[in-house]
Design an enzyme around this catalytic site. Sequence first.
Site, PDB file in Angstrom:
ATOM      1  N   LEU A  19       8.948   8.389  11.231  1.00 41.47           N
ATOM      2  CA  LEU A  19       9.081   9.794  11.376  1.00 41.47           C
ATOM      3  C   LEU A  19       9.799   9.820  10.270  1.00 41.47           C
ATOM      4  O   LEU A  19      11.300  10.800  10.317  1.00 41.47           O
ATOM      5  CB  LEU A  19       9.074  10.992  12.890  1.00 41.47           C
ATOM      6  CG  LEU A  19       8.504  10.502  13.491  1.00 41.47           C
ATOM      7  CD1 LEU A  19       8.875  11.582  14.833  1.00 41.47           C
ATOM      8  CD2 LEU A  19       7.081  11.317  12.957  1.00 41.47           C
TER       9      LEU A  19
ATOM     10  N   THR B 229      -4.521   2.034  -2.785  1.00 37.02           N
ATOM     11  CA  THR B 229      -4.299   2.890  -3.577  1.00 37.02           C
ATOM     12  C   THR B 229      -5.281   2.680  -4.891  1.00 37.02           C
ATOM     13  O   THR B 229      -5.082   1.366  -5.803  1.00 37.02           O
ATOM     14  CB  THR B 229      -3.562   3.976  -4.548  1.00 37.02           C
ATOM     15  OG1 THR B 229      -3.142   4.435  -5.162  1.00 37.02           O
ATOM     16  CG2 THR B 229      -1.800   2.653  -4.762  1.00 37.02           C
ATOM     17  N   ASP B 230      -5.810   3.416  -6.520  1.00 40.79           N
ATOM     18  CA  ASP B 230      -5.898   3.182  -7.138  1.00 40.79           C
ATOM     19  C   ASP B 230      -5.606   3.134  -7.828  1.00 40.79           C
ATOM     20  O   ASP B 230      -5.741   2.765  -9.209  1.00 40.79           O
ATOM     21  CB  ASP B 230      -7.285   4.358  -7.494  1.00 40.79           C
ATOM     22  CG  ASP B 230      -6.958   5.405  -8.117  1.00 40.79           C
ATOM     23  OD1 ASP B 230      -5.528   5.601  -7.100  1.00 40.79           O
ATOM     24  OD2 ASP B 230      -7.833   6.628  -8.541  1.00 40.79           O
ATOM     25  N   GLU B 231      -4.260   3.656  -7.774  1.00 40.16           N
ATOM     26  CA  GLU B 231      -2.909   3.241  -8.872  1.00 40.16           C
ATOM     27  C   GLU B 231      -2.367   1.813  -9.015  1.00 40.16           C
ATOM     28  O   GLU B 231      -1.510   1.546 -10.315  1.00 40.16           O
ATOM     29  CB  GLU B 231      -1.867   3.993  -8.759  1.00 40.16           C
ATOM     30  CG  GLU B 231      -1.889   5.551  -8.232  1.00 40.16           C
ATOM     31  CD  GLU B 231      -0.266   6.483  -8.171  1.00 40.16           C
ATOM     32  OE1 GLU B 231      -0.009   5.934  -8.594  1.00 40.16           O
ATOM     33  OE2 GLU B 231      -0.547   7.208  -8.000  1.00 40.16           O
TER      34      GLU B 231
ATOM     35  N   TYR C 135       5.996   2.415  -7.372  1.00 43.14           N
ATOM     36  CA  TYR C 135       5.265   3.431  -6.214  1.00 43.14           C
ATOM     37  C   TYR C 135       3.940   1.992  -6.236  1.00 43.14           C
ATOM     38  O   TYR C 135       3.234   1.221  -5.578  1.00 43.14           O
ATOM     39  CB  TYR C 135       5.053   3.744  -5.972  1.00 43.14           C
ATOM     40  CG  TYR C 135       3.654   4.075  -5.309  1.00 43.14           C
ATOM     41  CD1 TYR C 135       3.536   4.043  -4.085  1.00 43.14           C
ATOM     42  CD2 TYR C 135       2.545   5.374  -5.687  1.00 43.14           C
ATOM     43  CE1 TYR C 135       2.042   3.897  -3.265  1.00 43.14           C
ATOM     44  CE2 TYR C 135       1.266   4.880  -4.980  1.00 43.14           C
ATOM     45  CZ  TYR C 135       1.178   4.637  -4.300  1.00 43.14           C
ATOM     46  OH  TYR C 135       0.174   5.019  -3.344  1.00 43.14           O
TER      47      TYR C 135
ATOM     48  N   LYS D  61       2.350  -1.454  -3.926  1.00 45.74           N
ATOM     49  CA  LYS D  61       1.382  -0.910  -2.960  1.00 45.74           C
ATOM     50  C   LYS D  61      -0.087  -2.633  -3.843  1.00 45.74           C
ATOM     51  O   LYS D  61      -0.342  -2.909  -2.846  1.00 45.74           O
ATOM     52  CB  LYS D  61       0.605   0.425  -3.336  1.00 45.74           C
ATOM     53  CG  LYS D  61       0.999   0.869  -2.593  1.00 45.74           C
ATOM     54  CD  LYS D  61       0.977   1.305  -1.341  1.00 45.74           C
ATOM     55  CE  LYS D  61      -0.834   1.021  -0.978  1.00 45.74           C
ATOM     56  NZ  LYS D  61      -0.694   1.015   0.899  1.00 45.74           N
TER      57      LYS D  61
ATOM     58  N   HIS E 234       4.156   8.133 -16.598  1.00 48.08           N
ATOM     59  CA  HIS E 234       3.095   8.023 -16.818  1.00 48.08           C
ATOM     60  C   HIS E 234       1.751   7.986 -16.661  1.00 48.08           C
ATOM     61  O   HIS E 234       1.074   8.406 -18.146  1.00 48.08           O
ATOM     62  CB  HIS E 234       3.455   9.612 -16.434  1.00 48.08           C
ATOM     63  CG  HIS E 234       2.377  11.280 -15.823  1.00 48.08           C
ATOM     64  ND1 HIS E 234       2.167  12.231 -16.292  1.00 48.08           N
ATOM     65  CD2 HIS E 234       1.597  10.964 -14.958  1.00 48.08           C
ATOM     66  CE1 HIS E 234       1.579  13.007 -15.116  1.00 48.08           C
ATOM     67  NE2 HIS E 234       1.001  11.771 -14.274  1.00 48.08           N
TER      68      HIS E 234
END
Length: 351
Positions: free
Chosen positions: A36, A128-130, A154, A158, A302
Amino acid sequence: MANLLVTGGAGFIGANFVRYWNGKNPSDTITVVDALTYAGNKQSLEGVDAELVVADICDHRAMTALVKDRDIDTIAHFAAETHVDRSIDGPDAFLQTNIIGTHSLLKAAKENWLDGGGKAHRFHHVSTDEVYGSLGPDDQAFSETTAFKPNSPYSASKAASDHLVRAYQQTYGLETTTSNCSNNYGPYQFPEKLIPLFLLNCLHGKPLPIYGDGMNVRDWLHVEDHCRGIDAVITNGRIGETYNIGGGQKLTNMSVIERICGTVDAAFVEDSTLARRYPNAPAAKGKRSDTLKTFVADRKGHDRCYAIDETKARGRLGYQPSRTFEEGLAQTVEWYLQNEGWWQALITRKI
């Protein structure tokens, strides 16, 4: 009947998965573990037959006890820090939760399911695809064999967690599967992500901050379709395999923003009460929401383009997305308009 543990089950995708699984498998026992943090919201689980345990997945002792005491046989691992901007400003939390937390769960699963003599089980890891990096203009869409080239703290965290899951399967024989998804959207999404952020900004007459030239490309996946894909992997996926789950909706950020604005404007035309509820919205004054568009400096590192090749999931699991982006976006906007109390509470606590 399964005893399911859903980590991060009070977050966006996790809560939708809990709702989906409970509706499809009402006799299964579902335990949700969630710390949380800012992105976890127990209100997202209201009306669902699931027990929420507030705990940190990095607490290995607590996770080991939880898996044992609840006789867990299936783990759906969603818990993660996910917002790229936050990872740029504060990467430590991402390494802690996404890497150490995943390892804590893997150890707990191994100790309960393998070291204790063996137990039928499944550990499904949601990624994730990232992790694949950014596509160039002539590159093929990401497949399960695409090399990892993460470009943010990030995505790097992952990628590391994906490797750990694979290592536990290869080394110890833990029965794992992994799915790598494209950009999710839909109900219960924390309003720092593009679609809910821009929707709420349209309603309140706030600027729509567009990174760079707005031409970064993403593959958009409705969260319910993602849940169906995860279900297919858990139910029919092969142990040790990875499956890409996409929405088949490859759009520039600018195109998504324009569609959000158009959908909001249309909603105000159809429902005259919206102008009274949101008097600061351009649409309440007969103006276009896209007048709020504002270009800002681009995000550091980016990624330019993501696209998912979901051939494997379609061919081997029978997965396919069930809606177009236009259909999913209209449903999403309607949900946020009908559930103001859910997101208003987040704004009140100053997200």
